[in-house]
Design a protein around this motif. Structure first.
Motif, PDB file in Angstrom:
ATOM      1  N   TYR A  94       0.811  -1.221   0.000  1.00  0.00           N
ATOM      2  CA  TYR A  94       0.000   0.000   0.000  1.00  0.00           C
ATOM      3  C   TYR A  94       0.843   1.269   0.000  1.00  0.00           C
ATOM      4  CZ  TYR A  94      -4.540  -2.254   0.591  1.00  0.00           C
ATOM      5  OH  TYR A  94      -5.690  -2.973   0.389  1.00  0.00           O
ATOM      6  N   ASN A  95       2.041   1.203   0.501  1.00  0.00           N
ATOM      7  CA  ASN A  95       2.874   2.403   0.558  1.00  0.00           C
ATOM      8  C   ASN A  95       3.462   2.791  -0.794  1.00  0.00           C
ATOM      9  OD1 ASN A  95       3.197   3.122   3.605  1.00  0.00           O
ATOM     10  ND2 ASN A  95       3.340   0.888   3.515  1.00  0.00           N
ATOM     11  N   PHE A  96       3.391   1.890  -1.771  1.00  0.00           N
ATOM     12  CA  PHE A  96       4.041   2.150  -3.059  1.00  0.00           C
ATOM     13  C   PHE A  96       3.106   2.043  -4.264  1.00  0.00           C
ATOM     14  CE2 PHE A  96       7.296   0.327  -0.225  1.00  0.00           C
ATOM     15  CZ  PHE A  96       8.216   1.368  -0.222  1.00  0.00           C
ATOM     16  N   TYR A  97       2.020   1.292  -4.163  1.00  0.00           N
ATOM     17  CA  TYR A  97       1.208   1.017  -5.359  1.00  0.00           C
ATOM     18  C   TYR A  97       0.526   2.287  -5.865  1.00  0.00           C
ATOM     19  CZ  TYR A  97      -3.633   1.632  -3.871  1.00  0.00           C
ATOM     20  OH  TYR A  97      -4.836   2.184  -3.506  1.00  0.00           O
ATOM     21  N   SER A  98       0.092   2.252  -7.122  1.00  0.00           N
ATOM     22  CA  SER A  98      -0.616   3.403  -7.669  1.00  0.00           C
ATOM     23  C   SER A  98      -1.837   3.031  -8.488  1.00  0.00           C
ATOM     24  CB  SER A  98       0.323   4.262  -8.527  1.00  0.00           C
ATOM     25  OG  SER A  98       0.834   3.510  -9.613  1.00  0.00           O
ATOM     26  N   GLY A  99      -1.941   1.815  -9.009  1.00  0.00           N
ATOM     27  CA  GLY A  99      -3.028   1.471  -9.912  1.00  0.00           C
ATOM     28  C   GLY A  99      -4.091   0.595  -9.287  1.00  0.00           C
ATOM     29  N   ASN A 100      -5.328   0.728  -9.774  1.00  0.00           N
ATOM     30  CA  ASN A 100      -6.444  -0.046  -9.271  1.00  0.00           C
ATOM     31  C   ASN A 100      -6.214  -1.556  -9.322  1.00  0.00           C
ATOM     32  OD1 ASN A 100      -9.244  -0.457  -8.371  1.00  0.00           O
ATOM     33  ND2 ASN A 100      -9.552  -1.198 -10.453  1.00  0.00           N
ATOM     34  N   PRO A 101      -5.654  -2.123 -10.392  1.00  0.00           N
ATOM     35  CA  PRO A 101      -5.443  -3.581 -10.390  1.00  0.00           C
ATOM     36  C   PRO A 101      -4.616  -4.061  -9.200  1.00  0.00           C
ATOM     37  CG  PRO A 101      -5.217  -2.728 -12.613  1.00  0.00           C
ATOM     38  CD  PRO A 101      -5.319  -1.534 -11.707  1.00  0.00           C
ATOM     39  N   ASP A 102      -3.559  -3.328  -8.866  1.00  0.00           N
ATOM     40  CA  ASP A 102      -2.748  -3.733  -7.715  1.00  0.00           C
ATOM     41  C   ASP A 102      -3.539  -3.639  -6.406  1.00  0.00           C
ATOM     42  OD1 ASP A 102      -0.597  -4.340  -9.291  1.00  0.00           O
ATOM     43  OD2 ASP A 102       0.569  -2.559  -8.792  1.00  0.00           O
ATOM     44  N   SER A 103      -4.419  -2.660  -6.304  1.00  0.00           N
ATOM     45  CA  SER A 103      -5.211  -2.545  -5.078  1.00  0.00           C
ATOM     46  C   SER A 103      -6.148  -3.732  -4.920  1.00  0.00           C
ATOM     47  CB  SER A 103      -6.003  -1.233  -5.061  1.00  0.00           C
ATOM     48  OG  SER A 103      -7.122  -1.281  -5.918  1.00  0.00           O
ATOM     49  N   GLN A 104      -6.619  -4.277  -6.055  1.00  0.00           N
ATOM     50  CA  GLN A 104      -7.482  -5.454  -5.988  1.00  0.00           C
ATOM     51  C   GLN A 104      -6.714  -6.669  -5.473  1.00  0.00           C
ATOM     52  OE1 GLN A 104     -10.719  -5.280  -6.456  1.00  0.00           O
ATOM     53  NE2 GLN A 104     -10.555  -3.122  -6.975  1.00  0.00           N
ATOM     54  N   VAL A 105      -5.442  -6.756  -5.825  1.00  0.00           N
ATOM     55  CA  VAL A 105      -4.594  -7.845  -5.327  1.00  0.00           C
ATOM     56  C   VAL A 105      -4.307  -7.646  -3.837  1.00  0.00           C
ATOM     57  CG1 VAL A 105      -2.367  -9.027  -5.580  1.00  0.00           C
ATOM     58  CG2 VAL A 105      -3.552  -8.154  -7.607  1.00  0.00           C
ATOM     59  N   LEU A 106      -4.033  -6.416  -3.462  1.00  0.00           N
ATOM     60  CA  LEU A 106      -3.646  -6.094  -2.088  1.00  0.00           C
ATOM     61  C   LEU A 106      -4.750  -6.363  -1.071  1.00  0.00           C
ATOM     62  CD1 LEU A 106      -1.710  -2.776  -2.696  1.00  0.00           C
ATOM     63  CD2 LEU A 106      -0.886  -4.618  -1.227  1.00  0.00           C
ATOM     64  N   GLN A 107      -5.993  -6.087  -1.430  1.00  0.00           N
ATOM     65  CA  GLN A 107      -7.073  -6.117  -0.449  1.00  0.00           C
ATOM     66  C   GLN A 107      -7.247  -7.476   0.236  1.00  0.00           C
ATOM     67  OE1 GLN A 107     -11.077  -5.829  -2.022  1.00  0.00           O
ATOM     68  NE2 GLN A 107     -10.452  -6.779  -3.954  1.00  0.00           N
ATOM     69  N   TRP A 108      -6.766  -8.552  -0.420  1.00  0.00           N
ATOM     70  CA  TRP A 108      -6.960  -9.883   0.135  1.00  0.00           C
ATOM     71  C   TRP A 108      -5.947 -10.220   1.227  1.00  0.00           C
ATOM     72  CZ3 TRP A 108     -11.326 -12.409  -0.961  1.00  0.00           C
ATOM     73  CH2 TRP A 108     -12.032 -12.009  -2.087  1.00  0.00           C
ATOM     74  N   PHE A 109      -4.782  -9.574   1.201  1.00  0.00           N
ATOM     75  CA  PHE A 109      -3.763  -9.966   2.173  1.00  0.00           C
ATOM     76  C   PHE A 109      -3.258  -8.834   3.059  1.00  0.00           C
ATOM     77  CE2 PHE A 109      -1.019  -8.628  -1.346  1.00  0.00           C
ATOM     78  CZ  PHE A 109       0.087  -8.071  -0.722  1.00  0.00           C
ATOM     79  N   ASP A 110      -3.705  -7.615   2.827  1.00  0.00           N
ATOM     80  CA  ASP A 110      -3.245  -6.514   3.667  1.00  0.00           C
ATOM     81  C   ASP A 110      -4.379  -5.529   3.868  1.00  0.00           C
ATOM     82  OD1 ASP A 110      -1.438  -5.243   5.275  1.00  0.00           O
ATOM     83  OD2 ASP A 110      -0.212  -4.419   3.655  1.00  0.00           O
ATOM     84  N   GLU A 111      -4.211  -4.628   4.804  1.00  0.00           N
ATOM     85  CA  GLU A 111      -5.257  -3.666   5.118  1.00  0.00           C
ATOM     86  C   GLU A 111      -4.667  -2.536   5.941  1.00  0.00           C
ATOM     87  OE1 GLU A 111      -7.288  -5.616   9.051  1.00  0.00           O
ATOM     88  OE2 GLU A 111      -7.624  -6.658   7.153  1.00  0.00           O
ATOM     89  N   GLY A 112      -5.447  -1.468   6.119  1.00  0.00           N
ATOM     90  CA  GLY A 112      -5.038  -0.377   6.983  1.00  0.00           C
ATOM     91  C   GLY A 112      -5.364  -0.691   8.435  1.00  0.00           C
ATOM     92  N   LEU A 113      -4.823   0.104   9.325  1.00  0.00           N
ATOM     93  CA  LEU A 113      -5.056  -0.108  10.744  1.00  0.00           C
ATOM     94  C   LEU A 113      -6.427   0.386  11.187  1.00  0.00           C
ATOM     95  CD1 LEU A 113      -1.549   0.953  12.094  1.00  0.00           C
ATOM     96  CD2 LEU A 113      -2.498  -1.369  12.097  1.00  0.00           C
ATOM     97  N   LEU A 114      -7.006   1.334  10.452  1.00  0.00           N
ATOM     98  CA  LEU A 114      -8.321   1.863  10.786  1.00  0.00           C
ATOM     99  C   LEU A 114      -9.314   1.541   9.681  1.00  0.00           C
ATOM    100  CD1 LEU A 114      -7.452   5.423  12.205  1.00  0.00           C
ATOM    101  CD2 LEU A 114      -7.835   3.303  13.483  1.00  0.00           C
ATOM    102  N   THR A 115     -10.572   1.413  10.052  1.00  0.00           N
ATOM    103  CA  THR A 115     -11.653   1.212   9.086  1.00  0.00           C
ATOM    104  C   THR A 115     -12.526   2.458   9.061  1.00  0.00           C
ATOM    105  OG1 THR A 115     -13.045   0.198  10.778  1.00  0.00           O
ATOM    106  CG2 THR A 115     -11.673  -1.283   9.471  1.00  0.00           C
ATOM    107  N   TRP A 116     -13.435   2.510   8.066  1.00  0.00           N
ATOM    108  CA  TRP A 116     -14.358   3.632   7.921  1.00  0.00           C
ATOM    109  C   TRP A 116     -15.791   3.150   8.041  1.00  0.00           C
ATOM    110  CZ3 TRP A 116     -10.380   2.844   4.309  1.00  0.00           C
ATOM    111  CH2 TRP A 116      -9.361   3.794   4.307  1.00  0.00           C
ATOM    112  N   ASP A 117     -16.665   4.047   8.449  1.00  0.00           N
ATOM    113  CA  ASP A 117     -18.087   3.731   8.396  1.00  0.00           C
ATOM    114  C   ASP A 117     -18.645   4.175   7.046  1.00  0.00           C
ATOM    115  OD1 ASP A 117     -18.561   6.496   8.487  1.00  0.00           O
ATOM    116  OD2 ASP A 117     -19.093   6.497  10.612  1.00  0.00           O
TER     117      ASP A 117
END
Length: 610
Positions: A94-117
């Motif tokens: 998450y600290n380096f990616y820039s494109g939507n496809p990579d974010s789709q890969v990331l969401q399954w194995f990493d996350e932020g420390l806070l969530t949103w409502d």
């Protein structure tokens, strides 16, 4: 949305393009480059999704939460389809990616420390809790004791501090360093090499950290705090400049999310296994497989059960597949818009800011406004996307209803007014096309992204619309990764590009500084002005804690951007996600209380379309 009148010639030109497109359309590409993981616009629950008399659909008729059927089995696996006509880049942090496809890969194995409502406000339901100081300037985060990296090491306050130090380093080559970071006490001194530490960041214990900002702003509660730690025990001995290309990012990434990366076929697929040590509890599924699928084969993959769900279904294909028997369609207003951008300057990497060129080819805002007047995006949304994309009016989308100015009509389609504006600005006709005011030839280079069958005909519609008002525009179709490199994703702007068509997934917070601020790498138009600086600063000021005042500030900003036209929005968009009927406990967006660790299935194999 208001619809402009057609001139007879342009009507027939446009309808010819629409007929050709509708004959060819079967898919599209999602062009967005997000800066944060996706979020929702709140749950809407309606069982039926009928088209109206014209065959036009409305995103309000969809739910963003899957209906559960049957009883969950123990374990099981699913396949997730990443819809793209190109490989994912593979910057898997998450600290380096820039494109939507990579974010789709990331969401399954990493996350932020806070969530949103659902209203995009931080909650205390995530991997960390937070509290703010009385003056609103200091955030203190406490990471839960059971939050661990996939290799078993604890996620610590030092890991989060380390992420800030990496992003603030001169050697950092990612897109994150912007006003969200420069607003931290001591960050600019650290970035300039005048300090060895960031004075505003204090590690209070192994699991507790405080971050102090120069000013309290309303944005801090809605996405303004960076909450993605970087594993110091892995990256700590690397040069910052080498991190984004390292094996720890590209080949063997780790996080603290619900699944672990087991294997990667670069750009094509990822296999994940359950993280038994996940802080919310072990996921219900044993395995997830992500694979890239083409927009042209997405329907076949869904019908056959080749994938259980996809990141975003091509909305231009929904009409012909609305009755797919083995899936349930989820939908929400996407936190995104497509737009036409004008290249008006360059990026100064040394000083981290845009440099606007008053002599740029597209510098005359009359020329830019005429190009907006020349296109009928109301009809584009209906004809290309059956209403699941619709005419965009301002640069704050309706996914942020408090701040989107629904009363502002934007620029209404009017090609005759476009011609008159160009005439008055000195762009005279010389044969088939216009010249610059000084009499020199005017030739505009326009790039757009490849995708499904819709991508090029849609771009050609814009080119023909501009030709109809006398502008010679040369079109080049470019694949996703190369496209964003050329418009400036790496800080280098291709001087041959004058105009481009792209899309943004906007931030959790309404603040548009990350896309249009003077210090934003993602300010691809490279446009700046003192008035823009002032309005963006006001939107983050103490007075903006008054929601009504903040609404007024962003109303003025939306009006100002329509007046200056560094870019113009074309379409707001629905996000559709068809989900196999065997899938349980799934939702799209934040604030639903449904997480990826909850995912389950009611059968070993996907349901197949009848």
């Amino acid at each position: 949305m208001k619809k402009g009148l057609f001139s007879r010639g342009i009507f027939f030109t446009m309808m010819l393009v629409f007929v050709l497109v509708l004959a060819a359309c079967s898919s599209e590409k999602e062009e967005a480059t997000p800066t944060t993981p996706p979020a929702n616009s709140g749950e809407v629950k309606n069982e039926e999704k009928p088209a109206n008399e014209e065959g036009i659909y409305n995103i309000k008729d969809f739910s963003n939460v899957k209906t559960n059927e049957g009883t969950a089995i123990e374990g099981g696996s699913i396949t997730f389809g990443l819809v793209s006509d190109t490989a994912f880049e593979g910057t898997l942090n998450y600290n380096f990616y820039s494109g939507n496809p990579d974010s789709q890969v990331l969401q399954w194995f990493d996350e932020g420390l806070l969530t949103w409502d659902a209203n995009y406000v931080y909650t205390n339901d995530g991997a960390a809790t937070y509290e703010t100081s009385e003056d609103g300037k200091t955030f203190t985060l406490t990471i839960r004791d059971n939050v661990n990296w996939h290799d078993g090491k604890p996620v610590t306050a030092e890991d989060l501090q380390f992420a800030y130090e990496v992003i603030g380093s001169k050697g950092y080559d990612g897109p994150r360093y912007d006003s969200n970071f420069t607003s931290i006490v001591g960050m600019e001194e650290f970035h300039a090499g005048k300090a060895k530490t960031i004075s505003g960041i204090k590690v209070l214990s192994d699991k507790k950290i405080s971050i102090t900002y120069k000013e309290a702003t309303p944005s801090l509660l809605t996405g303004g705090v960076w909450t993605y730690p970087l594993a110091k025990h892995i990256f700590g001995d690397m040069d910052v400049a080498d991190m984004s290309s390292s094996k720890a990012v590209r080949e063997k990434p780790i996080g603290f999310g619900p699944f672990k990366v087991e294997s990667i076929v670069p750009g094509e697929s990822v296999v994940y296994t359950k993280n038994e040590d996940y802080w919310r509890g072990a996921p219900k599924l044993d395995k997830v497989t992500l694979k890239v699928i083409s927009p042209t084969t997405v329907v076949q993959e869904l019908k056959s059960g080749g994938v259980d769900m996809v990141d975003s279904f091509p909305t231009d294909q929904y009409k012909d597949n609305a009755d797919m028997s083995n899936v349930e369609y989820l939908g929400m207003i996407d936190r995104a818009y497509t737009y036409i951008g004008f290249k008006l300057g360059t990026w100064d990497a040394e000083n981290g800011k845009v440099v606007t060129n008053p002599d740029a080819k597209m510098a005359d805002k009359n020329l830019r406004k005429a190009m907006w007047l020349a296109v009928d995006n109301d009809q584009v949304g209906k004809r290309f996307y059956n209403g699941l994309r619709w005419n965009a009016t301002t640069l704050i989308p309706p996914s942020h209803p408090e701040f989107h100015d629904a009363s502002n009509p934007g620029v209404t389609y009017d090609p005759e007014a476009a011609k008159k504006l160009l005439d008055e600005a000195g762009y005279k006709m010389n044969g088939e096309f216009r010249t610059n005011p000084d009499g020199s030839p005017l030739e505009i280079n326009f790039i757009s992204m490849t995708g499904g069958d819709t991508a090029e005909p849609l771009a050609r519609y814009y080119v023909q619309s501009w030709a109809a008002i006398g502008l010679k525009v040369n079109l080049e179709m470019v694949e996703f990764n190369n496209f964003y490199d050329r418009v400036g994703n790496t800080g280098k702007d291709d001087p041959t590009v004058d105009v481009y068509q792209a899309a943004w997934s906007v931030g959790i917070d309404v603040d548009p500084s990350g896309l249009y601020g003077r210090d934003a790498l993602y300010n691809f138009p490279r446009w700046s002005s003192e008035e823009n600086d002032k309005l963006l600063a006001q939107g983050l000021s103490a007075e903006a804690f008054d929601v009504e005042k903040r609404k007024e500030i962003y109303k003025q900003w939306q009006e100002y951007m329509i007046e200056e036209v560094p870019v113009f929005p074309t379409l707001y968009r629905a996000e559709l996600s068809p989900v196999n009927k065997r899938v349980m406990n799934y939702a799209i967006g934040d604030g639903t209380g449904v997480y990826l660790s909850d995912l389950a299935v009611n059968a070993d194999k996907p349901a197949v379309a009848q």
